[in-house]
Design a protein around this motif. Sequence first.
Motif, PDB file in Angstrom:
ATOM      1  N   GLN A 100       0.816  -1.210   0.000  1.00  0.00           N
ATOM      2  CA  GLN A 100       0.000   0.000   0.000  1.00  0.00           C
ATOM      3  C   GLN A 100       0.855   1.267   0.000  1.00  0.00           C
ATOM      4  O   GLN A 100       0.351   2.354  -0.254  1.00  0.00           O
ATOM      5  N   THR A 101       2.129   1.137   0.300  1.00  0.00           N
ATOM      6  CA  THR A 101       3.029   2.279   0.348  1.00  0.00           C
ATOM      7  C   THR A 101       3.449   2.675  -1.063  1.00  0.00           C
ATOM      8  O   THR A 101       3.702   1.819  -1.903  1.00  0.00           O
ATOM      9  N   ALA A 102       3.518   3.989  -1.321  1.00  0.00           N
ATOM     10  CA  ALA A 102       4.072   4.499  -2.565  1.00  0.00           C
ATOM     11  C   ALA A 102       5.561   4.743  -2.340  1.00  0.00           C
ATOM     12  O   ALA A 102       5.935   5.701  -1.659  1.00  0.00           O
ATOM     13  N   PRO A 103       6.445   3.893  -2.867  1.00  0.00           N
ATOM     14  CA  PRO A 103       7.866   3.981  -2.517  1.00  0.00           C
ATOM     15  C   PRO A 103       8.527   5.272  -2.983  1.00  0.00           C
ATOM     16  O   PRO A 103       9.483   5.731  -2.360  1.00  0.00           O
ATOM     17  N   LEU A 104       8.050   5.859  -4.078  1.00  0.00           N
ATOM     18  CA  LEU A 104       8.712   7.037  -4.621  1.00  0.00           C
ATOM     19  C   LEU A 104       8.350   8.324  -3.896  1.00  0.00           C
ATOM     20  O   LEU A 104       9.098   9.296  -3.945  1.00  0.00           O
ATOM     21  N   ARG A 105       7.190   8.356  -3.260  1.00  0.00           N
ATOM     22  CA  ARG A 105       6.783   9.536  -2.498  1.00  0.00           C
ATOM     23  C   ARG A 105       5.840   9.069  -1.403  1.00  0.00           C
ATOM     24  O   ARG A 105       4.628   8.935  -1.604  1.00  0.00           O
ATOM     25  N   ASP A 106       6.418   8.797  -0.257  1.00  0.00           N
ATOM     26  CA  ASP A 106       5.657   8.234   0.853  1.00  0.00           C
ATOM     27  C   ASP A 106       4.762   9.314   1.450  1.00  0.00           C
ATOM     28  O   ASP A 106       5.237  10.216   2.146  1.00  0.00           O
ATOM     29  N   GLY A 107       3.464   9.204   1.193  1.00  0.00           N
ATOM     30  CA  GLY A 107       2.520  10.175   1.726  1.00  0.00           C
ATOM     31  C   GLY A 107       2.076   9.881   3.139  1.00  0.00           C
ATOM     32  O   GLY A 107       1.293  10.640   3.707  1.00  0.00           O
ATOM     33  N   TYR A 132      15.459  -3.977   2.066  1.00  0.00           N
ATOM     34  CA  TYR A 132      15.757  -3.095   0.939  1.00  0.00           C
ATOM     35  C   TYR A 132      14.605  -2.117   0.718  1.00  0.00           C
ATOM     36  O   TYR A 132      13.433  -2.493   0.794  1.00  0.00           O
ATOM     37  N   THR A 133      14.966  -0.873   0.477  1.00  0.00           N
ATOM     38  CA  THR A 133      13.966   0.108   0.049  1.00  0.00           C
ATOM     39  C   THR A 133      14.704   1.256  -0.621  1.00  0.00           C
ATOM     40  O   THR A 133      15.941   1.288  -0.671  1.00  0.00           O
ATOM     41  N   VAL A 134      13.948   2.193  -1.170  1.00  0.00           N
ATOM     42  CA  VAL A 134      14.543   3.428  -1.672  1.00  0.00           C
ATOM     43  C   VAL A 134      14.113   4.552  -0.741  1.00  0.00           C
ATOM     44  O   VAL A 134      13.077   4.454  -0.069  1.00  0.00           O
ATOM     45  N   PRO A 135      14.892   5.618  -0.668  1.00  0.00           N
ATOM     46  CA  PRO A 135      14.453   6.751   0.141  1.00  0.00           C
ATOM     47  C   PRO A 135      13.244   7.403  -0.511  1.00  0.00           C
ATOM     48  O   PRO A 135      12.840   7.035  -1.618  1.00  0.00           O
ATOM     49  N   ASP A 136      12.647   8.348   0.166  1.00  0.00           N
ATOM     50  CA  ASP A 136      11.508   9.078  -0.384  1.00  0.00           C
ATOM     51  C   ASP A 136      12.013   9.949  -1.528  1.00  0.00           C
ATOM     52  O   ASP A 136      12.405  11.104  -1.350  1.00  0.00           O
ATOM     53  N   VAL A 137      12.019   9.363  -2.744  1.00  0.00           N
ATOM     54  CA  VAL A 137      12.577  10.046  -3.911  1.00  0.00           C
ATOM     55  C   VAL A 137      11.854  11.362  -4.165  1.00  0.00           C
ATOM     56  O   VAL A 137      12.466  12.359  -4.568  1.00  0.00           O
ATOM     57  N   GLY A 138      10.551  11.391  -3.910  1.00  0.00           N
ATOM     58  CA  GLY A 138       9.785  12.611  -4.139  1.00  0.00           C
ATOM     59  C   GLY A 138      10.263  13.759  -3.275  1.00  0.00           C
ATOM     60  O   GLY A 138      10.446  14.889  -3.755  1.00  0.00           O
ATOM     61  N   ARG A 139      10.458  13.493  -1.979  1.00  0.00           N
ATOM     62  CA  ARG A 139      10.948  14.547  -1.084  1.00  0.00           C
ATOM     63  C   ARG A 139      12.332  15.030  -1.525  1.00  0.00           C
ATOM     64  O   ARG A 139      12.640  16.219  -1.457  1.00  0.00           O
ATOM     65  N   ILE A 140      13.182  14.088  -1.938  1.00  0.00           N
ATOM     66  CA  ILE A 140      14.540  14.451  -2.346  1.00  0.00           C
ATOM     67  C   ILE A 140      14.516  15.274  -3.627  1.00  0.00           C
ATOM     68  O   ILE A 140      15.195  16.301  -3.751  1.00  0.00           O
ATOM     69  N   ALA A 141      13.719  14.842  -4.609  1.00  0.00           N
ATOM     70  CA  ALA A 141      13.672  15.542  -5.891  1.00  0.00           C
ATOM     71  C   ALA A 141      13.103  16.953  -5.743  1.00  0.00           C
ATOM     72  O   ALA A 141      13.604  17.901  -6.351  1.00  0.00           O
ATOM     73  N   ARG A 142      12.074  17.103  -4.947  1.00  0.00           N
ATOM     74  CA  ARG A 142      11.451  18.421  -4.829  1.00  0.00           C
ATOM     75  C   ARG A 142      12.332  19.401  -4.056  1.00  0.00           C
ATOM     76  O   ARG A 142      12.162  20.613  -4.183  1.00  0.00           O
ATOM     77  N   ALA A 143      13.267  18.889  -3.236  1.00  0.00           N
ATOM     78  CA  ALA A 143      14.072  19.744  -2.362  1.00  0.00           C
ATOM     79  C   ALA A 143      15.423  20.111  -2.969  1.00  0.00           C
ATOM     80  O   ALA A 143      16.241  20.728  -2.285  1.00  0.00           O
ATOM     81  N   VAL A 144      15.677  19.756  -4.229  1.00  0.00           N
ATOM     82  CA  VAL A 144      16.926  20.165  -4.871  1.00  0.00           C
ATOM     83  C   VAL A 144      16.978  21.693  -4.891  1.00  0.00           C
ATOM     84  O   VAL A 144      16.075  22.349  -5.407  1.00  0.00           O
ATOM     85  N   ASN A 145      18.024  22.275  -4.326  1.00  0.00           N
ATOM     86  CA  ASN A 145      18.078  23.733  -4.168  1.00  0.00           C
ATOM     87  C   ASN A 145      19.334  24.352  -4.770  1.00  0.00           C
ATOM     88  O   ASN A 145      19.762  25.429  -4.365  1.00  0.00           O
TER      89      ASN A 145
END
Length: 713
Positions: A107-114, A482-495
């Motif tokens: 049920q988890t969205a691995p790319l952007r954990d809401g 094994y998992t991936v980090p919250d890719v969505g949080r990482i991608a949106r926070a590129v500064n």
Amino acid sequence: MHLTIRRSILVLPLLAGAVPALAQDIDPDAPIVVTAARTALPVNALPLTVDVIDNQTLNQQVAIGGSVVDAVSALTPSFSPTRQKLSGAGETLRGRSPLYAINGIPQTAPLRDGARDGFTIDPFFVDRVEVIYGSNALQGIGGTGGIVNQVTAGPPRQDGISGRVLVQGNADTGFHGDGIGGKAAGLLGWRGGRFDAMVGAAFEKRGVFYDGHGDRVGTDLTQGETQDSRSWSLFGRFGYAVSDTARLDLMLSRFELKGDGDFVAANGDYTKDIPTTSVRGTPPGVPATNRTESVALTYTDSALWGGNLMLQAFFNRSRDTYGGEIAPIATFQDASIAPIGTLFDQSQNRSRKFGSKFSYERQIPGLEALTATVGLDLLFDKTEQRLIATDRTWVPPADYRSLAPFAQFNLALLGDKLRLAGGLRHEDVRIKVPDYHTLASYGGGFDVDGGTPRFNDTLFNSGVIVEPVPGIRAYASYAEGYTVPDVGRIARAVNRPGVDIDNYVNIEPIVSNNREIGVEVKRGPLDASAAYFWSTSKNGSLLVQTGGVFEVQRQRVEIQGLELNLSAKTPIPGLVLSTGYAHLIGRTDGSDDDVFSVDRDLDGANISPDRLNLAASYQHGPVSARVQTQFYLSRKFERSPGNWDNTYSFGGYNVTDLSLRYDTGYGALTLAAQNIFDKFYIDYYTQTVRPTDNAHFFAGRGRNFTLGWDYRF
């Protein structure tokens, strides 16, 4: 007597889950098979830790707390105290995020954990919950803290019509009109020859919550609430017995929980221990909503060529809408759209995944003591996060693809007194992120080059179980998760400009290593277990609050813990006393150097407090009862070397619950009370993560009652 069943198993990448059976029809003396363990072997053949919350215990806990998450938290000492919100951010198992599943469907969205994955099906349709502890690769991605698998109601056992009806009412201790809620649910089953079907619907209206001082609990408009909400859930299961050993099942589920939007938050004052409260008002934008749809087609054959075959294809889609606000100014504001400090917006996660699972298990001919398993898991996920008021992209629509073959072996020796288990799983992962433009608040907004990073890793596990006499077991195990980090949080926070997703180190996967030793004694009136574990990840993932929102930091993480559980039948017929204790230590690397060391504590967003549970259960004839107390023990956090900041410390609190049930012969009447002593407390997450935030200074729920009638036919 139906109680939570505790066993120890090795969490390994084994067979995909078998078709679940009805809990009320299980022989209590039969070997326990946990479907989430993905093997037909009983739990005493595998070494690590599992809790099975059976149907009666689950219904009892849901009547008290209202959800599966509350039930798991109340019964599991190493699970965080719940936030009593729609968001489960910060709720961990053994200091890491669990993977929620329905019949094995992630049920988890691995790319952007809401953090909404604990509310994807109404608990009325859940037959039992299987909680598997510790990092493992059992279900593929996720589950670095463990797995919470919700097994839905099984097919009817007999020809004809059967079903269940539930009616409930809930009220706070003051019986305020806005605090009253109710639930109505029904499930109808039919079986005729080889065909069977089950269809059901559930509706629940939740009132506003009141704390131990009689004030309304504060509303979290952004993350969403379970209070002041409505939920609708539809469920269907259709089966066909292909043969005496083979079966085809189609499962469909749709769940939606939506805030009523009757209240807005009124700030508290943390300096005076005055919590945030709720006042009548209309929140801006669309109310926070959680919607999930799942479909699974499963084929099983328990006697194919002398082995057990499982094939499953599934689809899952979710849309999580978060409440809107002008704050946090640093996140949504854009001077090119509106003057700074005036722009309103809100976000929505959109995720869909589909996949398949194949596994085949059998004893090796000529060497029947050796059981072998081979299988293949496929998972495809696409997730994005948009700002729906201004139609902007916050997280680009990233794609995830995983191919994972695996093999597993289990060898029984010395008449099953000694077992050796081991295996491997190979993960081939690809993440595709398109080119995108960041929000203005992240460094002024600029273009980021997308990419298609790929990762390959082989995950190992092994274990040994010694059972010299029936009912006394010791085990040791090693398993990689094994998992991936919250890719969505990482991608949106590129500064900063110049970032290329193809080689951006923060996207790299998380591999956690879980080592565990334990012992279990289950003889006569005694059921006891002790487990010690330590889990490490060189490049872990932590949630850190930045500018009003939480972003991801990649740091080394080390967690160790001790879990003790004891249950004993007393000389009084039907009376069982039980206790559980968990002690956790979590450390991470807070420095910017390249030295792999841990120098500070994990905070409350990433690890739970130590806890002591006490409970007494009674069942005799038509009467059953349970009283339980959770003691959350105080804790201080070393936020940097030598810095013990008392502002973020946890003072501890305890909550006592009560449940009474009487079977009338025409349905069972249940009266449950949460926080029976009306204890006032500031919740754990608030005390340790946002202790100085007057807008999010939340108290826990005070005394509330649930009266229900549950009829089965």
